[in-house]
Design an enzyme around this catalytic site. Structure first.
Site: not given
Lengths: 490, 487
Positions: A85, A160, A184
Site C-alpha cells: 500500500k 482505504s 481499512s
C-alpha cells in the site's frame, strides 16, 4: 498445469523450491497480469518492475543455494511477488499516500514491515492505491483515481487499502500489505472476497507507515487465505526498536494443522446485528457461525455495550492525531510547493491546493477537537470513552475466546454512491472501528455472496496479541469451505 | 513617585550535550561550526512515517539536573505534541512535555551582595530543539543539525526581585549545568537561552500585576538590559495610571527596547495532546537513586569544602569554584602534589594564573601549563629554591612557552643565591661603593639598612635568599661599627 498466477502462495513456494518455475518467471507472470488487467482495476499507483526483477533474481539465487543444501531454512516468501500500500515507505520508490501533496516524493528509507518481507526474499511489485492518507472507505478519495472492484468494476473495492485488496483479488500479486486504522484492511477484504488481517496494535512495527491516526494505525495483510497471511505475518511480527509502541517479547507461534475447534468459545455481540444490515450479509454470517459450530466452537451471545460510541470516539481521536501528523506537509522540505507572497501564504496555498476535501475535513475536525476550550469536551472525553470500549472487549474476553460479527453492514457499493454523504461513508466502518480503538486483532474472511454475486465477509476479533487463535479458526473454516477460493472473473 | 517592585520568573532552555539526539541516532554537534544539514536523518527532518525513540542518556542528564535542583521526579511522565507551523520545526509539532513533566517543585540557592536566597523551581522537562533559520535578503536557509537535539526546560517561580538576582540565578544555573557535565551552557552559541516573565507592583502590594514575557534573550547582558527596560516601562505605565498589556515581547538589540511580537506569532493555540508515538516514560526508583549517588559535587558545596577543609580564604574559594574547569584544575593539582599546602596551590591558581588567563582571554583548559608543571613550580617556591617574585616571572614564561619551571630557572639563572660566601662578596662591594650611606647608618639612621639591603639584592638580580642576606648584612655592619673610632 494451472497458470502461475492462479497458484496459492504455498503452491508457488513449492514450485519454486522444486525448480518447476523461477522467481523471475513468477514475477514476469504477475507483471503480465498487471498489464492485462490493471488498466481496468487501477490497483497500482506505481509499478516497480525493475525492483521486482532485482528481488526475483536475488530470490532465484537463494533458491539455487537451497537446492544445493546450503540454505535449509528458506522462507516460503522467497520469490513471492507482493504489493505494498502506498502509505508504507520503500527507499527510493515514489510514495504518495494517494495525495498530490506527496507527488514525486521518494522516501530515503524503507518501512520496517516492508524491509522484513524483502529480507525474507519477497519480491516487491509496486505501490497500491489508497484513499488519500488512508482516510476513506472506498479508495475514491485517492487523488490519482478510484480503484475498481474486480468482482464488479462499477463498484468500489472498499478502502482505504482498496488497491491492495483489488490487486490480490485480481491475482496481480500473491499477497499485499495494507494499513488498518478503522477497518481499512478488513472492509476492502470483505468487499473483494479475500482474507485480511489487522494485527494487534504494537504487533507489527509502524516505522515507515505514514501516520494517519498514530494510536490506531496498524500494518495489515491481504491474501486469499489465513495460511498465506500467516507466512507474511510471522515474517513481520515482533519488536522493532524504531517503534516505541511495538511490543517486546516473542511472537506466539501460528499453528495451522488443527482442524478441530472443540472448546473454542465464540461470542456473537448483539450490538453488531443492527437494523439496516443487508439481509444477505446477516444470512451469510449466521451460516458461517453454523459452520464454526459444526467444527466444534461453542457459540454464545455477548454484549459490547459501548459499541455505538465507537464511531463518534473514532472521529475525534483519529482526526485529532491526523491534524498533528499531517502538519509536516508544508511544502518546505519535500513534495511540491505552491509559493505564496510570504511564508503563511505559502503554507495556505500548498496545503489548501494539494490536500483533498476529506483530508481537509479531518484536519479541521481534529484541530477543533484539540483547541483550547474544547479539548476537555472532545479529545479528553473521547479518550475516556475509548477506555470504556477497551473494557467492553476485556470483559468479553473473560468469557469467550473470540468475537464474530459481520465486517460491514453491506456488500460493495457502486462508485459514487456516498459521494455527497461523508457520514454514510463513515458508517461503513461501524463494525471494524472498535477493534482499532481497543487495539485488538481482527481478521476478515469471505463467507458467501449476495444476490448480485458480491462477496460477503465475516470478522473475528481476538484479545490483544491473540492472533494465533484467529489464524487457527480461520484456517479450519477455510479447510471446511471454499469461499476463499472463489475468483473474480476478470 | 510610587516605588514599584519587579516580580520576575525565568524560563531557561538548555541543550544537553548527549552523544546523540533526543529521538534519533544523529550526533549532537556544535551548531555554530558544523557544516549545515550534515547531522540529519529521516527522523529529525520529520520525513513521513518516522517515529521517535527516547534517548535514555538525555533522560539521565535531565534527572541529574532535576536532582541537583531538589525537584520531585515523576515516576511516570508523558511526552506531548506542541503544535505550530514554522520551517525550523520539521514535523509541524515539537515533542515536549506538558501535563506530567519529568520533575517539579525544586529550588536553587543564589547569593547576591552576600545575601542568600532560595529560588523555587516550578518544573523541569525534556523536549527537542528546532532547526536553525538564517534569514537573508530574499530567502531563508534552514539547518536541521540542531533539530532534535535534547533540550531541557527549567522554569522558575516568579521569585526574582532584581536584575542582580536574575543575573545571580542565571549564572548559578549555568554553573550547575556545567558542574553536572550535561551542557556546555554556552550562551554565545545559544546552548542556553532565556525567556523572562516580568510584572511590577507598588512596593508592599499583595496582588501581582499583569505580566509580559520577553523571548529569545541570548546573552546575560541582553537579558539584564531587556528586563531593566521592561521594569521601567511597566512602572512608568502604572505610575501614569495606564495599564500593562499581557503580551509576548522581543528584545531589539539595536534600539535597546522591547517590542511586541507580531499577532500571528503570539496568537498560538498549541493544541497540546499526549504524543501517541511514545508510551509514558516510567522511571525506576532504583535508577533515580543510582543517578543521585553519582551526582558530582556542585559549586556551592565545593566552595564550602575548600574553606572548611582545605583552609582556603573565601575569596580564593569563590574564584576557584566559579568555573568547573578551574575547580577541576585546582583539584587535579592538589591531587598531583599531595605534599604541597592546598592554600598555596589555591593562591597560585586563583591569583597569578587566573590573571594570566584573563589577560590572554583564554580558558583554563587551553593553558599550556600542566598540573604537574604548576606543582613543580610551587614546590620550588616552597623549598626556597626560587623567590616569589622570580616564580611569577617563571609562571609567565611557562604560560607563554609551555616550558617546565626548572628549565626556565636554569636558563635564566633565577635560582636563589644561598651561598653565603657569594652574598658576603656582594655586600662587601656595596659597603665600599656607598661609604656615606654606611656612615649615616652607623650614626644611627636605621632605615638606611633597608636601602643597603635593596642595593645588594639588586646586585644579585633579586636572587639572594632574603633571610641569609639580611643576616649577613647585619653581621658585616656590626663588624664595621666595632672598627669605628669613637667620635
Amino acid at each position: 498445469m494451472t497458470a502461475l498466477i492462479d497458484l496459492s502462495l504455498h503452491e508457488a513456494a513449492q514450485a519454486l523450491r522444486a525448480g518447476e518455475t523461477s522467481a523471475r518467471e513468477l514475477t514476469l507472470a504477475c507483471i503480465a497480469r498487471m498489464e492485462e488487467v490493471d488498466g481496468h482495476v487501477h490497483a497500482f499507483l506505481a509499478q516497480t518492475p525493475d525492483l521486482a526483477l532485482e528481488h526475483a533474481d536475488r530470490a532465484d539465487k537463494m533458491l539455487a543455494e537451497a537446492r544445493k543444501g546450503e540454505n535449509e531454512s528458506l522462507s516460503n516468501l522467497v520469490g513471492i511477488p507482493v504489493a505494498i500500500k502506498d502509505v508504507l515507505t520503500i527507499r527510493g520508490v515514489p510514495t504518495t499516500c494517494g495525495s498530490k501533496i506527496l507527488e514525486g516524493y521518494r522516501p530515503p528509507y524503507t518501512a520496517t514491515s516492508v524491509q522484513r518481507l524483502i529480507d525474507s526474499g519477497a519480491v516487491i511489485l509496486g505501490k497500491t492505491n489508497t484513499d488519500e492518507f488512508a482516510m476513506g472507505s472506498s479508495t475514491e478519495n485517492s487523488a490519482y483515481g478510484v480503484t475498481h472492484n474486480p468482482w464488479d468494476l462499477a463498484r468500489v473495492p472498499g478502502g482505504s487499502s482498496g488497491g491492495s485488496a483489488a490487486a490480490v483479488a485480481a491475482r496481480m500479486c500473491f499477497a499485499a500489505l495494507g494499513t488498518d486504522t478503522g477497518g481499512s484492511v478488513r472492509q476492502p477484504a470483505a468487499f473483494c472476497g479475500i482474507t485480511g488481517l489487522k494485527p494487534s496494535y504494537g504487533r507489527v512495527s509502524r516505522y515507515g507507515l505514514i501516520a494517519y491516526g498514530s494510536s490506531l494505525d496498524t500494518v495489515g495483510i491481504h491474501a486469499h487465505s489465513a495460511a498465506e497471511m500467516a507466512v507474511l505475518y510471522t515474517t513481520m511480527a515482533g519488536h522493532d526498536e524504531l517503534d516505541s509502541t511495538s511490543m517486546p517479547g516473542a511472537v506466539e507461534e501460528i499453528q495451522l494443522q488443527d482442524g478441530d475447534l472443540r472448546g473454542i468459545r465464540v461470542g456473537v455481540p448483539k450490538e453488531y446485528f443492527i437494523d439496516g444490515i443487508q439481509p444477505a450479509v446477516e444470512a451469510a454470517v449466521r451460516e458461517a457461525l453454523n459452520v464454526l459450530g459444526d467444527l466444534g466452537c461453542e457459540l454464545q451471545e455477548i454484549s459490547l455495550p459501548h459499541t455505538n460510541l465507537a464511531l463518534p470516539v473514532y472521529y475525534i481521536i483519529a482526526p485529532a492525531e491526523a491534524s498533528a501528523n499531517l502538519a509536516r506537509y508544508d511544502g518546505i522540505r519535500f513534495g511540491p510547493r505552491k509559493n505564496g507572497d510570504d511564508l503563511w501564504d505559502t503554507y495556505l496555498k500548498t496545503r489548501g491546493e494539494l490536500f483533498g476535501p476529506e483530508v481537509k475535513r479531518r484536519i479541521m475536525l481534529g484541530t477543533y477537537a484539540l483547541s483550547s476550550g474544547y479539548y476537555d469536551a472532545y479529545y479528553a472525553q473521547a479518550q475516556k470513552v475509548r477506555t470504556l470500549i477497551k473494557q467492553d472487549f476485556e470483559r468479553a474476553f473473560e468469557r469467550v475466546d473470540l468475537i464474530a460479527s459481520p465486517v460491514t453492514p453491506t456488500t460493495a457499493f457502486p462508485i459514487g454512491a456516498h459521494e455527497d454523504d461523508p457520514l454514510a461513508m463513515y458508517l461503513e466502518d461501524v463494525f471494524t472501528l472498535p477493534a482499532n480503538l481497543a487495539g485488538v486483532p481482527g481478521l476478515a474472511f469471505p463467507v458467501g455472496f449476495d444476490d448480485s454475486g458480491l462477496p460477503i465477509g465475516m470478522q473475528i476479533t481476538g484479545p490483544h496479541l491473540g492472533e494465533a487463535i484467529l489464524f487457527r479458526v480461520t484456517h479450519a473454516y477455510q479447510k471446511a469451505t471454499d469461499w476463499h477460493n472463489k475468483e473474480a472473473l476478470l | 513617585m510610587t516605588e514599584f517592585e519587579p516580580i520576575i520568573g525565568l524560563e531557561v532552555h538548555a541543550e544537553l550535550q548527549t552523544r546523540s539526539k533526543m529521538f534519533c541516532g544523529c550526533a549532537v554537534v556544535d551548531s555554530v561550526s558544523a557544516t549545515a544539514n550534515t547531522r540529519v536523518c529521516e527522523i529529525c527532518t520529520g520525513m513521513p512515517g518516522t517515529l521517535p525513540v527516547i534517548n535514555r542518556r538525555a533522560v539521565e542528564f535531565a534527572i541529574r539536573v532535576a536532582l541537583a535542583l531538589h525537584c520531585e521526579i515523576a515516576e511516570t511522565s508523558i511526552f506531548a505534541r506542541k503544535n505550530y507551523f514554522y520551517p525550523d520545526l520539521p514535523k509541524g509539532f515539537q515533542i515536549s512535555q506538558y501535563e506530567l513533566p519529568l520533575a517539579v517543585n525544586g529550588w536553587m540557592m543564589i547569593t547576591t551582595n552576600g545575601e542568600e536566597k532560595r529560588i523555587a523551581i516550578r518544573r523541569v522537562h525534556l523536549e527537542e530543539d528546532t532547526g536553525k533559520l538564517t534569514h537573508r535578503q530574499t530567502n531563508s536557509l534552514i539547518d536541521y543539525n540542531r533539530s532534535g537535539v535534547p533540550l531541557l526546560e527549567i522554569v522558575s517561580e516568579p521569585d526574582l526581585r532584581s536584575i542582580d538576582e536574575v543575573r545571580a540565578y542565571a549564572i548559578a544555573l549555568r554553573s550547575l549545568l556545567r558542574f553536572l557535565e550535561v551542557s556546555s551552557a554556552d550562551m554565545e552559541k545559544g546552548v542556553i537561552r532565556f525567556e523572562a516573565n516580568i510584572s511590577v507592583r507598588p512596593q508592599g502590594a499583595e496582588i501581582l500585576g499583569t505580566r509580559t514575557e520577553i523571548k529569545n534573550l541570548n546573552s546575560l547582558r541582553a537579558m539584564a538590559q531587556a528586563i531593566s527596560y521592561e521594569i521601567d516601562r511597566q512602572s512608568r505605565l502604572l505610575a501614569n495610571g495606564q495599564e500593562v498589556r499581557q503580551e509576548t515581547l522581543g528584545w531589539d538589540e539595536g534600539l535597546k527596547v522591547t517590542v511586541p511580537q507580531r499577532g500571528k506569532e503570539e496568537a498560538h493555540d498549541y493544541r497540546y495532546f499526549p504524543e501517541p508515538d511514545l508510551p509514558p516514560l516510567h522511571l525506576e526508583r532504583s535508577w533515580i537513586e543510582e543517578i543521585r549517588a553519582k551526582l558530582p559535587e556542585l559549586a556551592r558545596a565545593k566552595r564550602q569544602r575548600y574553606v572548611d577543609e582545605l583552609k582556603l580564604n573565601p575569596y580564593t574559594a569563590d574564584v576557584l569554584t566559579n568555573e568547573k574547569d578551574i575547580a577541576d584544575y585546582f583539584e587535579a593539582t592538589v591531587a598531583a602534589a599531595p605534599d604541597l599546602p592546598a592554600q598555596q596551590i589555591g593562591h597560585w591558581i586563583g591569583g597569578p594564573l587566573f590573571s594570566l588567563l584573563n589577560d590572554a582571554g583564554i580558558k583554563i583548559r587551553e593553558t599550556l601549563i600542566s598540573v604537574e608543571q604548576l606543582s613543580e613550580l610551587i614546590g620550588l617556591v616552597e623549598l626556597g629554591k626560587i623567590s616569589n617574585s622570580s616564580a611569577k616571572a617563571v609562571l609567565t614564561e611557562m604560560f607563554a612557552s609551555g616550558a617546565g619551571a626548572s628549565q626556565i630557572i636554569e636558563a635564566q639563572g633565577l635560582e636563589i643565591l644561598a651561598d653565603s660566601a657569594i652574598i658576603d662578596g656582594h655586600i662587601e662591594k656595596v659597603l665600599v661603593e656607598f661609604p656615606d650611606q654606611v656612615q649615616q647608618y652607623l650614626l644611627g639612621k636605621e632605615p638606611i639598612f633597608e636601602w643597603l639591603f635593596g642595593q645588594v639584592m639588586r646586585a644579585t638580580s633579586g636572587r639572594s635568599d632574603p633571610q641569609r642576606l639580611r643576616q649577613a648584612l647585619a653581621r658585616q655592619l656590626r663588624a664595621l661599627d666595632k672598627r669605628q673610632p669613637p667620635a
